[in-house]
Design a protein around this motif. Sequence first.
Motif, PDB file in Angstrom:
ATOM      1  N   ARG A 278      38.419  52.001  16.968  1.00  0.00           N
ATOM      2  CA  ARG A 278      38.356  51.855  18.430  1.00  0.00           C
ATOM      3  C   ARG A 278      39.573  52.517  19.091  1.00  0.00           C
ATOM      4  N   CYS A 279      40.684  52.592  18.361  1.00  0.00           N
ATOM      5  CA  CYS A 279      41.909  53.274  18.828  1.00  0.00           C
ATOM      6  C   CYS A 279      42.408  52.783  20.185  1.00  0.00           C
ATOM      7  N   ILE A 280      42.482  51.478  20.361  1.00  0.00           N
ATOM      8  CA  ILE A 280      43.023  50.922  21.604  1.00  0.00           C
ATOM      9  C   ILE A 280      44.502  51.297  21.670  1.00  0.00           C
ATOM     10  N   SER A 281      44.856  52.039  22.703  1.00  0.00           N
ATOM     11  CA  SER A 281      46.229  52.531  22.805  1.00  0.00           C
ATOM     12  C   SER A 281      46.916  52.079  24.091  1.00  0.00           C
ATOM     13  N   SER A 282      46.367  51.053  24.720  1.00  0.00           N
ATOM     14  CA  SER A 282      46.988  50.451  25.901  1.00  0.00           C
ATOM     15  C   SER A 282      47.197  48.965  25.612  1.00  0.00           C
ATOM     16  N   ARG A 283      47.831  48.286  26.534  1.00  0.00           N
ATOM     17  CA  ARG A 283      48.063  46.853  26.350  1.00  0.00           C
ATOM     18  C   ARG A 283      46.742  46.140  26.085  1.00  0.00           C
ATOM     19  N   PHE A 284      46.809  45.132  25.227  1.00  0.00           N
ATOM     20  CA  PHE A 284      45.592  44.379  24.939  1.00  0.00           C
ATOM     21  C   PHE A 284      45.903  42.912  24.716  1.00  0.00           C
ATOM     22  N   ARG A 285      44.871  42.114  24.837  1.00  0.00           N
ATOM     23  CA  ARG A 285      44.936  40.678  24.550  1.00  0.00           C
ATOM     24  C   ARG A 285      44.136  40.438  23.272  1.00  0.00           C
ATOM     25  N   LEU A 286      44.615  39.512  22.456  1.00  0.00           N
ATOM     26  CA  LEU A 286      43.938  39.141  21.217  1.00  0.00           C
ATOM     27  C   LEU A 286      43.483  37.695  21.329  1.00  0.00           C
ATOM     28  N   PHE A 287      42.212  37.478  21.107  1.00  0.00           N
ATOM     29  CA  PHE A 287      41.639  36.135  21.064  1.00  0.00           C
ATOM     30  C   PHE A 287      41.197  35.905  19.627  1.00  0.00           C
ATOM     31  N   VAL A 288      41.650  34.819  19.015  1.00  0.00           N
ATOM     32  CA  VAL A 288      41.318  34.620  17.599  1.00  0.00           C
ATOM     33  C   VAL A 288      41.184  33.144  17.246  1.00  0.00           C
ATOM     34  N   ARG A 289      40.187  32.864  16.429  1.00  0.00           N
ATOM     35  CA  ARG A 289      40.044  31.562  15.770  1.00  0.00           C
ATOM     36  C   ARG A 289      40.207  31.834  14.285  1.00  0.00           C
ATOM     37  N   VAL A 290      41.166  31.150  13.682  1.00  0.00           N
ATOM     38  CA  VAL A 290      41.412  31.314  12.250  1.00  0.00           C
ATOM     39  C   VAL A 290      40.893  30.059  11.558  1.00  0.00           C
ATOM     40  N   TYR A 291      39.913  30.249  10.710  1.00  0.00           N
ATOM     41  CA  TYR A 291      39.345  29.145   9.930  1.00  0.00           C
ATOM     42  C   TYR A 291      39.969  29.210   8.543  1.00  0.00           C
ATOM     43  N   HIS A 292      40.942  28.319   8.296  1.00  0.00           N
ATOM     44  CA  HIS A 292      41.603  28.258   6.992  1.00  0.00           C
ATOM     45  C   HIS A 292      40.847  27.310   6.076  1.00  0.00           C
TER      46      HIS A 292
END
Length: 133
Positions: free
Chosen positions: A53-67
């Motif tokens: 996708r090569c996102i090269s500007s500021r971005f937000r990350l939304f994540v759910r980590v299922y351990h």
Amino acid sequence: MMEIEVIHGQIIAKANHYQAVPGKFGRKQIIKDEKIRAYEKSFIQQCKTYKSRCISSRFRLFVRVYHSSVRFDLDNSLKALLDCLQMVGAITDDKLCFQIEAEKRIDKFHPRIEFALLEVNEQKNIFNNQFNF
């Protein structure tokens, strides 16, 4: 609309999986161990939505980590995820991450991560003026 990607498997915290090996001139060299390399390979194979996708500007990350258990740290998982995203070309540089919304959950039998990336307009305050610094 944000696209959610799911990567199956227990994400490996990089901080705990480096090993020292002999290097040049008797110095030690720090390298990734086999668990990290195996997770990275699995991530690369599974990542389809955000790959290249090569996102090269500021971005937000939304994540759910299922351990698979409570003993795993959320913060170490985030660094590993950002490194993997850079590796697959989803993002060009993890220093462009300006906001992370993360949640840790437990799924003993199906550990995974679910994430989405959202590019942020440079002019827009990403915290919507909630904080007055």
